[in-house]
Design a protein around this motif. Structure first.
Motif, short mmCIF file in Angstrom:
data_model
loop_
_atom_site.label_atom_id
_atom_site.label_comp_id
_atom_site.label_asym_id
_atom_site.label_seq_id
_atom_site.Cartn_x
_atom_site.Cartn_y
_atom_site.Cartn_z
N ASP A 1 -10.09 8.01 6.46
CA ASP A 1 -10.25 6.57 6.21
C ASP A 1 -8.90 5.87 6.17
O ASP A 1 -8.74 4.76 6.68
CB ASP A 1 -10.98 6.35 4.88
CG ASP A 1 -12.45 6.79 4.95
OD1 ASP A 1 -12.97 6.90 6.08
OD2 ASP A 1 -13.05 7.03 3.89
N ALA A 2 -7.91 6.52 5.55
CA ALA A 2 -6.58 5.94 5.51
C ALA A 2 -5.97 5.85 6.90
O ALA A 2 -5.23 4.92 7.22
CB ALA A 2 -5.67 6.76 4.58
N ALA A 3 -6.26 6.83 7.76
CA ALA A 3 -5.74 6.81 9.12
C ALA A 3 -6.29 5.64 9.92
O ALA A 3 -5.59 5.03 10.73
CB ALA A 3 -6.06 8.12 9.83
N LYS A 4 -7.55 5.31 9.69
CA LYS A 4 -8.16 4.21 10.43
C LYS A 4 -7.63 2.85 9.98
O LYS A 4 -7.59 1.91 10.79
CB LYS A 4 -9.68 4.26 10.29
CG LYS A 4 -10.30 5.46 11.03
CD LYS A 4 -11.82 5.43 10.96
CE LYS A 4 -12.41 6.58 11.76
NZ LYS A 4 -12.18 6.44 13.22
N ALA A 5 -7.22 2.75 8.72
CA ALA A 5 -6.58 1.52 8.21
C ALA A 5 -7.30 0.27 8.69
O ALA A 5 -6.70 -0.64 9.27
CB ALA A 5 -5.11 1.48 8.61
N SER A 6 -8.60 0.21 8.45
CA SER A 6 -9.42 -0.89 8.98
C SER A 6 -9.01 -2.25 8.44
O SER A 6 -9.27 -3.28 9.07
CB SER A 6 -10.90 -0.62 8.64
OG SER A 6 -11.33 0.61 9.18
N GLN A 7 -8.35 -2.28 7.27
CA GLN A 7 -7.96 -3.56 6.68
C GLN A 7 -6.56 -4.01 7.09
O GLN A 7 -6.07 -5.03 6.61
CB GLN A 7 -8.01 -3.45 5.15
CG GLN A 7 -9.35 -2.97 4.61
CD GLN A 7 -10.50 -3.88 5.02
OE1 GLN A 7 -10.36 -5.09 5.05
NE2 GLN A 7 -11.64 -3.27 5.33
N HIS A 8 -5.92 -3.27 8.00
CA HIS A 8 -4.57 -3.63 8.41
C HIS A 8 -4.57 -5.00 9.08
O HIS A 8 -5.43 -5.32 9.89
CB HIS A 8 -4.02 -2.58 9.37
CG HIS A 8 -2.52 -2.55 9.44
ND1 HIS A 8 -1.78 -3.56 10.04
CD2 HIS A 8 -1.61 -1.66 8.96
CE1 HIS A 8 -0.50 -3.27 9.95
NE2 HIS A 8 -0.37 -2.13 9.29
N ALA A 9 -3.59 -5.82 8.74
CA ALA A 9 -3.53 -7.18 9.28
C ALA A 9 -3.33 -7.19 10.79
O ALA A 9 -3.87 -8.05 11.49
CB ALA A 9 -2.40 -7.96 8.58
N ASP A 10 -2.53 -6.26 11.30
CA ASP A 10 -2.27 -6.19 12.72
C ASP A 10 -3.31 -5.29 13.38
O ASP A 10 -3.36 -4.09 13.11
CB ASP A 10 -0.85 -5.64 12.97
CG ASP A 10 -0.46 -5.67 14.44
OD1 ASP A 10 -1.33 -5.99 15.29
OD2 ASP A 10 0.70 -5.37 14.75
#
Length: 537
Positions: A418-427
C-alpha cells in the motif's frame, strides 16, 4: 470444478467456457427453460456442498443473465457488450449475498456431532479419524494438506466422475472428499503412473491437467496433456545444500538437522539461512565449519500486484469482446503463473511461492536475494508489456526473522505494498510503479541507481577490506545527509571524508593499493559533491 459442474449439467462442450481465472468463470449457454432449471439445480447442489463441508465458511455465487446476439457487439454509441458485462457482474455481487438461500431451503441450524472432538487443523470441523501424524482430523483438512503435497510433488491432476476409477497408491494420490460430485486425484509423470486412455474410453475421466513446472525458460511446455498453471515453485534441498549445510547452524531449536535431505522441501527457517556466505578470510576455507559462515538469518516477504488493473480492462479494451478479454486475462496471468515459477527454478531456487497468478504474487525468500528477484521481475514485466507506460506493477517487501505466523508476514507485506502505491501522492507521476523495501519507497525507474550503489559498495568493501564498523557507520551519515532540518546536516561530508581517510586509506600499507584506493574513493567523493582534495588531504 464448479465450472465443470455447470458445463456437464447443461450438456455444454469445454469451448462454452470463455474464461476461468481469479476465482471467476464465464460460460455462454443457450437461454432455454431447461438450461435455467438445470442451473438452479446446480446452484442448490453447490450451496449444499459448501454448507455440508465448510458450514458456510466458504461459498460460490452463480449469476446468469439473458442476452441477445446483438449484446455481444460493442459498437458506439450503445456499447451493449460492456453494458452486458457490467450488468452480469452486478448480478454476481447480489448472488454472493444470498448464495446459501438462508431465507429458503437452507438449514437454520447445523446438525453436527463431534464424537472424536474437533479437527486438529480446523477447530470448526468435526474429526472423523486420525491422520498419519496421529492427529484427529477432518477429511476436508486432510485433503487440503494432500493438495499442497500433490501440487509440489506430482505432475498431473485427474478429475474423475467415479471414485472407483483409480485406486490410491505410490503414484496416485486421491482426495477423500468428492467435490461437487467429482473425485480428484494427483499422479506422477507418465512413466510412473501410465497413460489414461482406458479411463477416457470408460467415460470416467472428465479432465486431465498437466501442471508440472517448466524445465527451463526456453523449453517447450507441451507434453501431450492439457496445461493448467496452478503450480508454484517450492525450494528443495540440492546437492550443494547438503555439502554446505553448516550454514544452517543456529536454527536447531526450530527445525531438526534430519530435515536436510536431498529433494526434501526447505522450511522457512532454512530459506532464511540461504543468503549466508563463507567468510572472506583466507583462514576460513572449511565450509563444513559453522563458524566460517556469516550473514543475517532473515526472510524477505514480497507482495505485489499490477497497478490499475480495472482501468486496464476498461480503457485498454476500447471495443471489448470475449476474445480480447480472455486474451488479456491469460496474457496477464502467464507472466506470474508461467514465467515467474520458471525463473525461480533456474535463478532464484530459494524463493517460496505462496501464490503467483492473475495479476498478483506473494513470495518469501532470503532477505538479500529477494530484492534482486523483484527488480528482475520489474524489468522483465516492462519488456513483457512492450514498454507500455500505463501497465506497471508495485511491490512491497518486509524483512523479518523466521518464525512469524504467515498471516503476520502477509499483513506486513500488504502494508508495504500500500505504501508503494502511494495513492494519495500529490504528483500523479509519483504514484504506483514503485517498491518499498527496508521502509524506503523507490520508483522502479530509480532502482538501477540503488543497485549500482550496492554493487559499488560490495566491490569497494572486497577490494579494500572495509570493516563492518565502517560500513555500518555509513548508515548514520546517510541519515544525516538526508535530514536537512538537522543543524549538523552540513557536516556529513567532512565526517565521511575523515572516516574514510582514517579507517580505509591510512590502513593500506602497500603504496600502489593506497594510491588506487585514493583514486577510487576520490571518484566516489566527487559523485557525492565532496572536493576530493579537501576531503582526503
Amino acid at each position: 470444478l464448479a465450472a465443470l459442474k455447470v458445463l456437464d449439467a447443461l450438456a455444454l462442450p469445454p469451448t462454452s467456457q470463455i474464461t476461468n481465472a481469479a476465482g471467476k468463470f464465464l460460460i455462454v449457454a443457450p437461454n432455454t427453460a431447461q438450461a435455467r432449471a438445470q442451473l438452479a439445480t446446480v446452484r442448490q447442489e453447490i450451496n449444499a456442498w459448501f454448507l455440508q463441508q465448510s458450514f458456510g465458511l466458504a461459498g460460490l455465487g452463480l449469476a446468469a443473465k439473458a442476452a441477445s446476439c446483438n449484446d455481444f457487439l460493442d459498437k458506439k454509441p450503445e456499447h451493449r457488450f460492456q453494458a452486458l458485462m457490467d450488468g452480469l457482474f452486478a448480478d454476481l455481487e447480489k448472488a454472493k449475498l444470498h448464495r446459501f438461500d438462508l431465507a429458503g431451503t437452507a438449514p437454520a441450524v447445523f446438525d453436527v456431532a463431534y464424537p472424536h472432538g474437533v479437527c486438529a487443523y480446523n477447530e470448526r470441523l468435526p474429526a472423523d479419524r486420525q491422520d498419519g501424524q496421529g492427529h484427529w482430523s477432518a477429511a476436508l483438512s486432510r485433503d487440503q494438506i494432500a493438495i499442497g503435497k500433490g501440487l509440489s510433488r506430482q505432475d498431473r491432476l485427474l478429475v474423475l466422475r467415479s471414485a472407483d476409477a483409480v485406486a490410491s497408491g505410490p503414484s496416485v494420490q486421491r482426495l477423500d472428499v468428492p467435490i461437487f460430485g467429482y473425485t480428484v486425484a494427483f499422479t506422477a509423470h507418465e512413466d510412473s503412473s501410465g497413460k489414461f486412455g482406458p479411463l477416457v474410453q470408460q467415460g470416467s475421466l472428465a479432465r486431465c491437467w498437466d501442471f508440472s513446472l517448466p524445465d527451463s525458460l526456453t523449453g517447450t511446455l507441451w507434453s501431450g496433456y492439457a496445461r493448467r498453471y496452478i503450480n508454484a515453485y517450492v525450494p528443495r534441498f540440492r546437492e550443494v545444500d547438503i555439502q554446505t549445510q553448516a550454514k544452517y547452524k543456529g536454527i536447531e531449536d526450530d527445525v531438526s538437522g534430519e530435515d536436510v535431505q536431498f529433494e526434501a522441501g526447505k522450511t522457512l527457517n532454512h530459506i532464511a539461512c540461504e543468503d549466508r556466505l563463507p567468510k572472506r578470510d583466507d583462514k576460513a576455507d572449511d565450509i563444513a565449519n559453522a563458524a566460517n559462515w556469516q550473514g543475517q538469518v532473515a526472510l524477505m516477504t514480497l507482495k505485489g500486484d499490477v497497478d490499475n488493473l480495472g482501468t486496464i480492462f476498461q480503457k485498454g479494451l476500447q471495443a471489448p469482446t470475449f476474445a480480447k478479454m480472455a486474451a488479456l486475462s491469460r496474457q496477464m496471468n502467464a507472466f506470474f503463473a508461467v514465467w515467474l515459477p520458471a525463473v525461480c527454478t533456474q535463478e532464484f531456487p530459494n524463493t517460496y511461492t505462496v501464490f503467483a497468478g492473475g495479476d498478483d504474487f506473494f513470495l518469501i525468500g532470503p532477505w538479500h536475494s529477494t530484492p534482486h528477484l523483484a527488480a528482475r521481475m520489474a524489468a522483465e514485466f516492462k519488456t513483457y508489456v512492450a514498454h507500455n507506460p500505463a501497465i506497471t506493477f508495485s511491490a512491497g517487501m518486509v524483512m523479518t526473522k523466521p518464525g512469524l505466523p504467515m498471516h503476520t508476514l502477509a499483513t506486513q507485506a500488504e502494508e508495504a505494498l500500500d505504501a508503494a502505491k502511494a495513492s494519495q501522492h500529490a504528483d500523479e507521476k509519483q504514484r504506483k510503479n514503485a517498491v518499498v523495501v527496508f521502509g524506503e519507497r523507490v520508483l522502479w525507474k530509480d532502482w538501477p541507481q540503488v543497485q549500482a550503489a550496492q554493487d559499488q559498495l560490495d566491490r569497494v568493501r572486497t577490494d579494500f577490506g572495509l570493516s563492518t564498523s565502517y560500513v555500518y557507520g555509513l548508515f548514520h551519515l546517510i541519515d544525516l545527509a538526508s535530514n536537512t532540518a538537522d543543524p549538523e546536516h552540513a557536516m556529513w561530508r567532512s565526517r565521511f571524508a575523515y572516516r574514510t581517510k582514517r579507517y580505509v586509506v591510512d590502513k593500506i600499507k602497500v603504496p600502489e593499493r593506497r594510491a588506487q584506493a585514493q583514486k577510487e574513493i576520490s571518484v566516489a567523493l566527487g559523485h557525492l559533491g565532496i572536493d576530493p582534495q579537501n576531503g582526503l588531504g
